[in-house]
Design a protein around this motif. Structure first.
Motif, short mmCIF file in Angstrom:
data_model
loop_
_atom_site.label_atom_id
_atom_site.label_comp_id
_atom_site.label_asym_id
_atom_site.label_seq_id
_atom_site.Cartn_x
_atom_site.Cartn_y
_atom_site.Cartn_z
N TYR A 168 23.53 -16.35 -25.33
CA TYR A 168 22.11 -16.64 -25.14
C TYR A 168 21.84 -18.14 -25.31
O TYR A 168 21.14 -18.76 -24.50
N VAL A 169 22.38 -18.73 -26.37
CA VAL A 169 22.20 -20.16 -26.62
C VAL A 169 22.81 -20.99 -25.48
O VAL A 169 22.24 -21.99 -25.05
N HIS A 170 23.96 -20.55 -25.00
CA HIS A 170 24.61 -21.28 -23.90
C HIS A 170 23.76 -21.25 -22.64
O HIS A 170 23.70 -22.25 -21.90
N LYS A 171 23.06 -20.12 -22.39
CA LYS A 171 22.16 -20.05 -21.24
C LYS A 171 21.00 -21.03 -21.39
O LYS A 171 20.55 -21.64 -20.42
N LEU A 172 20.50 -21.16 -22.61
CA LEU A 172 19.37 -22.07 -22.86
C LEU A 172 19.78 -23.53 -22.69
O LEU A 172 19.04 -24.33 -22.11
N ASP A 173 20.95 -23.88 -23.21
CA ASP A 173 21.43 -25.27 -23.13
C ASP A 173 22.94 -25.28 -23.17
O ASP A 173 23.55 -25.20 -24.25
#
Length: 330
Positions: free
Chosen positions: A305-310
């Motif tokens: 999820y964090v990787h999708k955000l940034d």
């Protein structure tokens, strides 16, 4: 390879074997009377899979039950009553019960756990881009696993560990190291039967980018010095494009200004230090406000999820998060 396991009356004997191997189950008490009835059953419904009727001198194997998954896999010893399962597969995990009926009834139970072949772990960098940071975050991963643990060791000391029970997923565990670290690190994946080890080569996995922040002319020159010249062609270290070399750096400088200069100025590379600090502080605040465990940064779903955000943001390790929380709220 065959494993032989005995059980005492009334106990539940836990047995672990690898897929494709053979296993023999038997009772520890070898005294069997001539008029004994021996029955082997499988599963919670105690489906009959094998029987010996000594008085009638009969041996029966029912390997067509459960859609035939036992077919040509069962061997029954008339002498000892032991049951051998050959070429075993994971679907054959479960409870096996041996019941002996003579003047009295006695039962023996085996809890059989069949493990799939354990894959060798692979180590990769969290971000494929090079970085000028002094640290590097790597992931140790195994694909399509269940009932395994993944652990990082520094020498003989356990640093961190993560486990999965019955989900067939990719399991990953991060580790943050210094580029100049000379310690020995290894990743170990194991189940109750076997294990595999992969050693971390920091120099090979963590490519430190020594060209960011330098004058573009030096970047172009380093393409020549570091990679060398082959047939009057040089390669850009930022995008791997091959350029014609004419005894000067003009073509490389033009290439850099056309494709890379704006990205460098606008932060097109790894996340800037101030931005990472802001995100780290926001993460610490979230963990404290929502009373989340430090291990949340190791959860696969949260990391995705964090990787999708940034995609440029590298989550700190659990130990780093703990230190930040203690520094801010102690």
């Amino acid at each position: 390879m065959t494993g032989v396991f005995g059980a005492d009356a009334g106990e539940v004997k836990s047995v672990s074997v690898m897929e494709g191997h053979s296993v023999t189950l038997h009772m520890n008490d070898t005294k069997i009377q001539s008029d004994t009835l021996i029955m082997w059953t499988f599963g919670p419904r105690e489906t009959l899979i094998a029987r010996i009727h000594r008085k009638a001198n009969e041996i029966s194997i029912y390997d067509d039950v459960h859609d035939g998954m036992f077919r040509d896999r069962l061997k029954l010893s008339k002498l000892s009553g032991s049951l051998t399962i050959t070429n075993i597969m994971t679907e054959l995990s479960g409870l096996y019960k041996l019941t002996i009926i003579s003047t009295a009834e006695t039962s023996y139970t085996f809890s059989l756990n069949v493990h799939a072949h354990l894959p060798v772990p692979f180590i990769s960098r969290v971000s494929s881009q090079c970085s000028s940071s002094s640290t590097c975050v790597v992931l140790c991963s195994v694909m399509n696993v269940s009932h395994v643990s993944v652990s990082w060791y520094k020498g003989k000391s356990l640093l961190s560990s993560i486990s999965v029970s019955d989900l067939n997923i990719r399991l990953s565990l991060p580790l943050e190291v210094e580029h100049q670290d000379t310690n020995t690190y290894r990743c170990v994946v194991n189940n109750t039967v076997t294990n595999h080890t992969q050693h971390l080569n920091i120099t090979q996995v963590c490519h430190k980018c020594s060209v960011r922040g330098l004058h573009p002319g030096y970047i172009a020159l380093m393409c020549v010095v570091v990679l060398g010249i082959t047939a009057a062609v040089v390669k850009c270290m930022l995008c791997s494009k091959e350029l014609v070399y004419n005894n000067n750096t003009s073509s490389m400088l033009r290439h850099y200004r056309a494709l890379h200069e704006n990205k460098e100025r606008n932060g097109g590379g790894p996340i800037q230090a101030t931005r990472k600090q802001e995100l780290d502080e926001a993460l610490v605040t979230m963990i404290v406000k929502d009373t989340q465990p430090f291990s949340v940064v190791e959860d696969v779903g949260f990391r995705d999820y964090v990787h999708k955000l940034d995609p440029t943001y590298v989550l700190p390790t659990r130990q780093a998060v703990k230190a930040m929380v203690e520094a801010k709220y102690a």
